[in-house]
Design a protein around this motif. Structure first.
Motif, PDB file in Angstrom:
ATOM      1  N   SER A  11    -140.833  -2.178   6.402  1.00 26.76           N
ATOM      2  CA  SER A  11    -140.371  -2.609   5.075  1.00 26.76           C
ATOM      3  C   SER A  11    -141.557  -2.854   4.145  1.00 26.76           C
ATOM      4  O   SER A  11    -141.558  -2.391   2.991  1.00 26.76           O
ATOM      5  CB  SER A  11    -139.524  -3.878   5.191  1.00 26.76           C
ATOM      6  OG  SER A  11    -138.399  -3.621   5.994  1.00 26.76           O
ATOM      7  N   THR A  62    -147.444  -4.371  11.811  1.00 20.66           N
ATOM      8  CA  THR A  62    -147.152  -5.456  12.755  1.00 20.66           C
ATOM      9  C   THR A  62    -145.901  -5.173  13.577  1.00 20.66           C
ATOM     10  O   THR A  62    -145.437  -6.019  14.320  1.00 20.66           O
ATOM     11  CB  THR A  62    -146.966  -6.788  12.017  1.00 20.66           C
ATOM     12  OG1 THR A  62    -145.823  -6.679  11.153  1.00 20.66           O
ATOM     13  CG2 THR A  62    -148.185  -7.157  11.190  1.00 20.66           C
ATOM     14  N   THR A  63    -145.312  -3.974  13.420  1.00 18.57           N
ATOM     15  CA  THR A  63    -144.199  -3.553  14.285  1.00 18.57           C
ATOM     16  C   THR A  63    -144.562  -2.160  14.815  1.00 18.57           C
ATOM     17  O   THR A  63    -145.669  -1.661  14.568  1.00 18.57           O
ATOM     18  CB  THR A  63    -142.853  -3.459  13.518  1.00 18.57           C
ATOM     19  OG1 THR A  63    -142.907  -2.342  12.614  1.00 18.57           O
ATOM     20  CG2 THR A  63    -142.545  -4.728  12.743  1.00 18.57           C
ATOM     21  N   THR A  99    -147.257   8.342   8.448  1.00 17.32           N
ATOM     22  CA  THR A  99    -146.483   9.440   7.874  1.00 17.32           C
ATOM     23  C   THR A  99    -146.606   9.546   6.357  1.00 17.32           C
ATOM     24  O   THR A  99    -146.805   8.543   5.678  1.00 17.32           O
ATOM     25  CB  THR A  99    -144.965   9.302   8.203  1.00 17.32           C
ATOM     26  OG1 THR A  99    -144.359   8.388   7.273  1.00 17.32           O
ATOM     27  CG2 THR A  99    -144.722   8.824   9.616  1.00 17.32           C
TER      28      THR A  99
HETATM   29  P1  NAD Z   1    -139.269  -4.652   9.139  1.00 15.72           P
HETATM   30  O1  NAD Z   1    -140.524  -4.253   8.501  1.00 15.72           O
HETATM   31  O2  NAD Z   1    -138.109  -4.954   8.222  1.00 15.72           O
HETATM   32  O3  NAD Z   1    -139.553  -5.899  10.085  1.00 15.72           O
HETATM   33  C1  NAD Z   1    -138.483  -6.427  10.871  1.00 15.72           C
HETATM   34  C2  NAD Z   1    -138.621  -7.949  10.956  1.00 15.72           C
HETATM   35  O4  NAD Z   1    -139.716  -8.287  11.766  1.00 15.72           O
HETATM   36  C3  NAD Z   1    -138.846  -8.631   9.600  1.00 15.72           C
HETATM   37  O5  NAD Z   1    -138.039  -9.777   9.536  1.00 15.72           O
HETATM   38  C4  NAD Z   1    -140.323  -9.013   9.651  1.00 15.72           C
HETATM   39  O6  NAD Z   1    -140.613 -10.170   8.886  1.00 15.72           O
HETATM   40  C5  NAD Z   1    -140.520  -9.266  11.130  1.00 15.72           C
HETATM   41  N1  NAD Z   1    -141.883  -9.058  11.637  1.00 15.72           N
HETATM   42  C6  NAD Z   1    -142.632  -7.949  11.443  1.00 15.72           C
HETATM   43  N2  NAD Z   1    -143.783  -8.053  12.115  1.00 15.72           N
HETATM   44  C7  NAD Z   1    -143.772  -9.260  12.725  1.00 15.72           C
HETATM   45  C8  NAD Z   1    -144.693  -9.930  13.600  1.00 15.72           C
HETATM   46  N3  NAD Z   1    -145.815  -9.356  14.021  1.00 15.72           N
HETATM   47  N4  NAD Z   1    -144.362 -11.171  14.051  1.00 15.72           N
HETATM   48  C9  NAD Z   1    -143.183 -11.739  13.688  1.00 15.72           C
HETATM   49  N5  NAD Z   1    -142.273 -11.138  12.902  1.00 15.72           N
HETATM   50  C10 NAD Z   1    -142.562  -9.911  12.417  1.00 15.72           C
HETATM   51  O7  NAD Z   1    -138.720  -3.574  10.173  1.00 15.72           O
HETATM   52  P2  NAD Z   1    -139.296  -2.197  10.725  1.00 15.72           P
HETATM   53  O8  NAD Z   1    -138.315  -1.774  11.751  1.00 15.72           O
HETATM   54  O9  NAD Z   1    -140.719  -2.283  11.081  1.00 15.72           O
HETATM   55  O10 NAD Z   1    -139.199  -1.210   9.477  1.00 15.72           O
HETATM   56  C11 NAD Z   1    -137.954  -0.721   9.020  1.00 15.72           C
HETATM   57  C12 NAD Z   1    -138.112  -0.010   7.693  1.00 15.72           C
HETATM   58  O11 NAD Z   1    -139.154   0.948   7.795  1.00 15.72           O
HETATM   59  C13 NAD Z   1    -136.869   0.757   7.276  1.00 15.72           C
HETATM   60  O12 NAD Z   1    -136.690   0.599   5.883  1.00 15.72           O
HETATM   61  C14 NAD Z   1    -137.215   2.190   7.628  1.00 15.72           C
HETATM   62  O13 NAD Z   1    -136.515   3.119   6.851  1.00 15.72           O
HETATM   63  C15 NAD Z   1    -138.688   2.230   7.390  1.00 15.72           C
HETATM   64  N6  NAD Z   1    -139.414   3.257   8.179  1.00 15.72           N
HETATM   65  C16 NAD Z   1    -140.033   4.251   7.496  1.00 15.72           C
HETATM   66  C17 NAD Z   1    -140.731   5.227   8.168  1.00 15.72           C
HETATM   67  C18 NAD Z   1    -141.438   6.308   7.392  1.00 15.72           C
HETATM   68  O14 NAD Z   1    -142.143   7.128   7.960  1.00 15.72           O
HETATM   69  N7  NAD Z   1    -141.271   6.365   6.102  1.00 15.72           N
HETATM   70  C19 NAD Z   1    -140.844   5.192   9.570  1.00 15.72           C
HETATM   71  C20 NAD Z   1    -140.205   4.159  10.257  1.00 15.72           C
HETATM   72  C21 NAD Z   1    -139.501   3.171   9.533  1.00 15.72           C
END
Ligand code: NAD
Length: 363
Positions: A98, A119-120, A127
Motif C-alpha cells: 500500500s 516491510t511485507t 515491479t
Molecule cells: P499493506 O501494505 O496494506 O500492509 C498490510 C498491513 O500490514 C498494514 O496494516 C500495514 O500497516 C501492516 N504492516 C506492514 N508491514 C508491517 C510490519 N513490518 N510490521 C507490522 N505491521 C506491518 O499490504 P500488502 O499486502 O503488502 O500490499 C497490498 C497492496 O499492494 C495492494 O494494494 C496490492 O494491489 C499492492 N501490490 C502491488 C504490486 C505491484 O507490483 N504493483 C505487487 C503486490 C501488491
C-alpha cells in the motif's frame, strides 16, 4: 535446453541485509536527493517512517502517512499536494504494497526518484506495475517511471510483521512465482528465481509462525519475496492474478488473503496445461501435487482458505466470472465460464483444490 527466450533485467539497485535501513542517507545522496519525503501508511508505518526520516537526517523533509490499500486516486491527489508543499525531490516509501503503491502513483505524476524499504512480502518494489482504483474499478499499468531506483531490504523491519500477515503476504509472493513459471513470456532465468523464491518462502513461513522474530527465517522469507517480486516484475501474470484483481476491484477484498485462498484453485485449473511449472512448484515445496501442496501449506500456516471467510457473498461468484472473462489475461489453459465458476465455488467454500486430470478422472 531452451532454444530461445527474451530476458529483460529490472534496473533496480538492491541493498539487502540486517540494519540496512541506516544506509538510507547514503543511498539518497547517491541518487542526488536533497529533500526526501517518507511515504507510508498511518499508524505503525508512521513510526517506522519516523525512524527512517531520522536516518535521512538533514535530507528529510517529513513523513506523509496517507497510504491505504489499492491506491485510490483521491488519496494520491491529496498526497501529491503534501509532496509539493514539502518541496520534495525524492520519495522514500516505507511499508507494504500500500505504501509502495502510493509512492509509485506519486512517481508516475512527478517523475521523482524512489527509494523503497519494504516491510511485507508483496513484492511491488521490484515491479514497474502500478494498480490504482477510482470508484470500484482497479486499473493496472506498467511504466518504467514507477520502478523504484533503489530498494533497501532490511530484515529487521520485518520482525514485527504479525504472523497472520506474514503468512498471507508470503503466499502472495508465492503466487507471483507460480504464475511466472507458466507465464507466456517466461524464460529459464525467471524460472530459476521463481523456484528458489517458492522454496525459500515455503521453508521460512512455518518457522515464522512458530517465532515471528526468527531472524534467519525472516531473512529467507525476505530474500524469497525479493526473488518472487522480481519474477512478477519481469513476466506477465495469468488467471490467478486476474481473479485476485477482479475480487479486489469488485468486492474490495483484502489483497494478500484473497491471493492465498485463490492460489491452489487457480493452480489446479492450470495444472493440466502447465505440467513443467507444476513439477517445479512440487519440487520447491517437496510434495507430489503442487496445488494440493500449496493448499496444505496455507492450512498449516493457519491462513484463510475460503473466500466466504473473507466476507465474499456467494451471489458474487457469477459477477466475478463475467468480469474475469470480459477482459481476460492470457492463460496457459483457455478460460471457460463453467470451469471458472467451479474454481470459485470451491475457493468460496474452502474445499481443497480439484485434482481432476484432463479427461475427467481424479488423481
Ligand atoms: P499493506 O501494505 O496494506 O500492509 C498490510 C498491513 O500490514 C498494514 O496494516 C500495514 O500497516 C501492516 N504492516 C506492514 N508491514 C508491517 C510490519 N513490518 N510490521 C507490522 N505491521 C506491518 O499490504 P500488502 O499486502 O503488502 O500490499 C497490498 C497492496 O499492494 C495492494 O494494494 C496490492 O494491489 C499492492 N501490490 C502491488 C504490486 C505491484 O507490483 N504493483 C505487487 C503486490 C501488491
Amino acid at each position: 535446453m531452451t532454444l530461445g527466450f527474451i530476458y529483460e533485467t529490472v534496473l533496480t539497485r538492491v541493498v539487502f541485509g540486517s540494519g540496512t535501513m541506516r544506509q538510507v542517507r547514503n543511498e539518497a545522496a547517491r541518487l542526488g536527493g536533497r529533500r526526501a519525503i517518507a511515504i507510508t501508511t498511518p499508524g505503525r508505518g508512521e513510526r517506522v517512517a519516523d525512524d527512517v526520516a531520522g536516518h535521512l537526517g538533514p535530507l528529510s523533509v517529513g513523513v506523509c502517512a496517507q497510504a491505504v490499500m489499492h491506491t485510490p486516486v483521491a488519496v494520491t491527489d491529496s498526497a501529491l499536494s503534501a509532496v509539493r508543499e514539502a518541496g520534495a525531490d525524492m520519495l522514500v516509501a516505507v511499508g507494504g504494497g500500500s505504501a509502495i503503491g502510493l509512492s509509485k502513483a506519486l512517481a508516475l505524476r512527478t517523475d521523482l526518484p524512489q527509494i523503497v524499504l519494504p516491510t511485507t512480502y508483496a513484492g511491488s518494489e521490484m515491479t514497474p506495475i502500478l494498480g490504482e482504483t477510482a470508484g470500484d474499478r482497479k486499473t493496472t499499468q506498467r511504466s518504467p517511471k514507477v520502478l523504484p531506483e533503489t530498494v533497501i531490504y532490511d530484515v529487521d523491519l520485518t520482525l514485527t510483521l504479525p504472523a497472520a500477515i506474514s503468512a498471507t503476504s508470503g503466499m502472495n509472493a508465492v503466487a507471483h512465482a507460480v504464475e511466472g513459471l507458466y507465464a507466456r513470456d517466461g524464460n529459464p532465468v525467471v524460472s530459476l528465481l521463481a523456484e528458489e523464491g517458492i522454496a525459500r518462502m515455503a521453508r521460512a513461513l512455518p518457522r515464522i509462525m512458530r517465532q515471528v522474530s526468527d531472524r534467519e527465517a525472516r531473512a529467507d522469507a525476505l530474500y524469497g519475496a525479493f526473488l518472487c517480486g522480481s519474477v512478477l516484475g519481469s513476466t506477465t501474470m495469468a488467471l490467478h492474478h486476474k481473479l485476485a484483481h477482479v475480487l479486489g476491484g469488485i468486492f474490495n477484498m483484502p489483497h494478500a488473503e484473497t491471493h492465498t485462498v485463490l492460489l491452489p484453485h487457480s493452480m489446479a485449473y492450470n495444472a493440466p496445461a502447465a505440467p513443467a511449472a507444476m513439477e517445479r512448484v512440487s519440487r520447491a515445496i517437496g510434495v507430489r501435487d503442487a496445488a494440493r501442496g500449496i493448499y496444505d501449506l496455507a492450512k498449516a500456516l493457519g491462513a484463510p482458505t475460503a473466500l466466504r471467510d473473507l466476507g465474499m457473498r456467494e451471489e458474487g461468484i457469477d459477477a466475478a466470472v463475467d468480469e474475469a472473462l470480459a477482459k481476460p489475461y492470457w492463460n496457459p489453459r483457455p478460460l471457460e465460464a463453467a470451469g471458472l465458476k467451479a474454481l470459485l465455488v470451491r475457493a468460496w467454500s474452502g474445499e481443497a483444490p480439484s485434482l481432476r486430470k484432463p479427461g475427467g478422472s481424479r488423481a
